[in-house]
Design an enzyme around this catalytic site. Structure first.
Site, mmCIF file in Angstrom:
data_model
loop_
_atom_site.group_PDB
_atom_site.id
_atom_site.type_symbol
_atom_site.label_atom_id
_atom_site.label_comp_id
_atom_site.label_asym_id
_atom_site.label_seq_id
_atom_site.Cartn_x
_atom_site.Cartn_y
_atom_site.Cartn_z
ATOM 1 N N SER A 1 72.000 65.892 -5.772
ATOM 2 C CA SER A 1 72.911 66.979 -6.091
ATOM 3 C C SER A 1 73.624 66.859 -7.423
ATOM 4 C CB SER A 1 73.939 67.130 -4.973
ATOM 5 O OG SER A 1 73.376 67.824 -3.885
ATOM 6 N N ASN B 1 73.435 74.113 -0.506
ATOM 7 C CA ASN B 1 72.345 74.025 -1.468
ATOM 8 C C ASN B 1 71.738 75.392 -1.773
ATOM 9 O OD1 ASN B 1 71.836 71.040 -2.017
ATOM 10 N ND2 ASN B 1 72.005 71.091 0.202
ATOM 11 N N SER C 1 69.941 55.730 0.709
ATOM 12 C CA SER C 1 71.013 56.710 0.559
ATOM 13 C C SER C 1 71.447 57.350 1.862
ATOM 14 C CB SER C 1 70.572 57.814 -0.410
ATOM 15 O OG SER C 1 71.535 58.830 -0.497
ATOM 16 N N GLY D 1 74.843 62.365 -5.664
ATOM 17 C CA GLY D 1 73.624 62.972 -5.162
ATOM 18 C C GLY D 1 72.910 62.028 -4.220
ATOM 19 N N TYR E 1 80.104 73.907 1.082
ATOM 20 C CA TYR E 1 79.030 73.388 0.236
ATOM 21 C C TYR E 1 77.677 73.819 0.774
ATOM 22 C CZ TYR E 1 76.874 70.040 -2.957
ATOM 23 O OH TYR E 1 76.156 69.451 -3.971
#
Length: 385
Positions: free
Chosen positions: A95, A196, A359, A333, A194
């Site tokens: 991100s 995408n 992650s 991100g 939020y």
């Protein structure tokens, strides 16, 4: 507030949101002196070692401050060969791509091709079925109310791993979001949510108003002017050109790490598909805040922010928090196998970019160790008082 925990970097509800949430830098620990000396190389190595000890295979770091530029790696970049990460290698930045997309959109605003406060339906008529107008600015701010398609496509780590070879067009991603939400949960502009989907639509906007590809316009208007040589959009290509490390996640209950380096990230596109390096990300934010990518009035609009989470505000593709007496700006991100954290204090000219090769399934201890690593750059080296 913490970086990764606030971002719900593992699970939010039932869905992975690794593409989905920005994060604010952690506040300084009580024993870290505000505005202290930037960390030494030995301190960075020590902090990076704590990240590795908490279950992250490898870490790559670049800091920039009045001590110069320092690159540090720790752990392993390849679990099969035990080779360390490459300090100049490439990784997926997730991100953080949104900061690039926002800069690109604002450069088109500067050229008179886009009006920030025009409804997106003016440029892409019929794309969205909702009666409420959603402006370009609201998409950039994550205040549109649009559903995040990532919640559908990546409901858990197992599905995320199994879908690595699926291919998506941007319009596919928007349709998935629309199908999941018949009505908007609030009037656009009223709340931060939020998504995408917002940035996929912004990528489509870029292509509509320029008649060119998002990738080419990004290269021409942002990557080239910032002097970035190792940042690119892989698109439908699944392999990295020069990976810093292999990317891993624990995708089942065994806890065993699965190699997810090869991944079709068309699922992210303008919201999270870029590949970069620690050096290039620091260069990008330096160029942005140095006024080399946007006219100053538009940079100021990019930094006009509202509350997103407690202690953290979000502007146009950027987040910021107060940290040790200074404003710290940037983004985080996360995509399968790679987590990236890039933050800059324009006031003190301090920067840190961190890449880890795990992650979405980070442990709380790893999250805490990454937070401490960021804090030591902006708040000072405790070893030097």
């Amino acid at each position: 507030m913490t970086i990764v925990k606030q971002a719900a970097g593992v699970v939010a509800g039932s869905a992975l949101v690794c593409l989905a949430l920005p994060v604010a830098p952690v506040a300084a620990a009580p024993d870290v002196a505000p505005s202290g000396s930037p960390p030494s190389r030995s301190t960075l190595l020590q902090q990076a070692g704590r990240v590795v000890a908490a279950g992250v295979p490898g870490v790559t770091i670049e800091t920039r401050d009045d001590r110069g530029t320092r690159s540090v790696v720790a752990g392993v970049g390849n679990l099969r060969t035990n080779k360390p990460p490459s300090p100049s290698g490439q990784f997926r930045i997730g991100s953080i791509t949104k900061s690039f997309t926002s800069t690109l959109v604002l450069s088109l605003v500067a050229d008179g091709k886009i009006d920030l406060d025009a409804p997106i339906d003016h440029y892409l008529p019929g794309l969205l079925p909702y009666p409420e107008p959603i402006t370009v600015r609201q998409l950039l701010q994550h205040r549109s109310g649009l559903y995040d398609y990532a919640n559908v496509l990546w409901p858990n780590p197992k599905v995320m791993a199994e879908s690595r070879h699926l291919d998506y067009a941007p319009a596919d991603l928007v349709r998935i979001a629309i199908a999941a939400q018949e009505t908007l949960p609030f009037t656009p502009g009223e709340q931060f949510l939020y998504s995408n989907t917002d940035y996929v639509i912004l990528g489509m906007l870029v292509e509509k108003v320029t008649g060119d590809s998002y990738a080419h316009e990004l290269s021409r208007r942002v990557l080239g002017p910032a002097g970035l040589r190792d940042t690119y959009l892989p698109g439908h290509h699944t392999r990295l050109r020069q990976p810093s490390a292999r990317g891993y996640e624990a995708v089942d209950s065994s806890g065993r790490l699965t190699d997810l380096t090869t991944y079709n990230m068309s699922v992210a596109w303008a919201s999270g598909d870029l590949v970069s390096t620690t050096h290039d990300l620091n260069l990008f934010y330096s160029a942005l805040f140095g006024g080399r990518l946007l006219p100053l009035p538009l940079l100021r609009q990019m930094q006009q922010s509202d509350d997103a989470f407690p202690g953290f505000e979000y502007g146009l593709g950027l987040g910021h928090t107060e940290m040790c007496g200074q404003q710290v700006w940037g983004h985080q991100g996360g995509v399968p196998g790679y987590g990236t954290y890039s933050f800059t204090s324009p006031q003190s000219a301090r920067q840190i970019t961190i890449s880890v090769n795990r992650s979405l399934t980070l442990s709380p201890a790893a999250e805490d160790a990454i937070n401490a690593l960021i804090a030591v750059e902006f708040c000072g080296d405790p070893a030097e008082g």
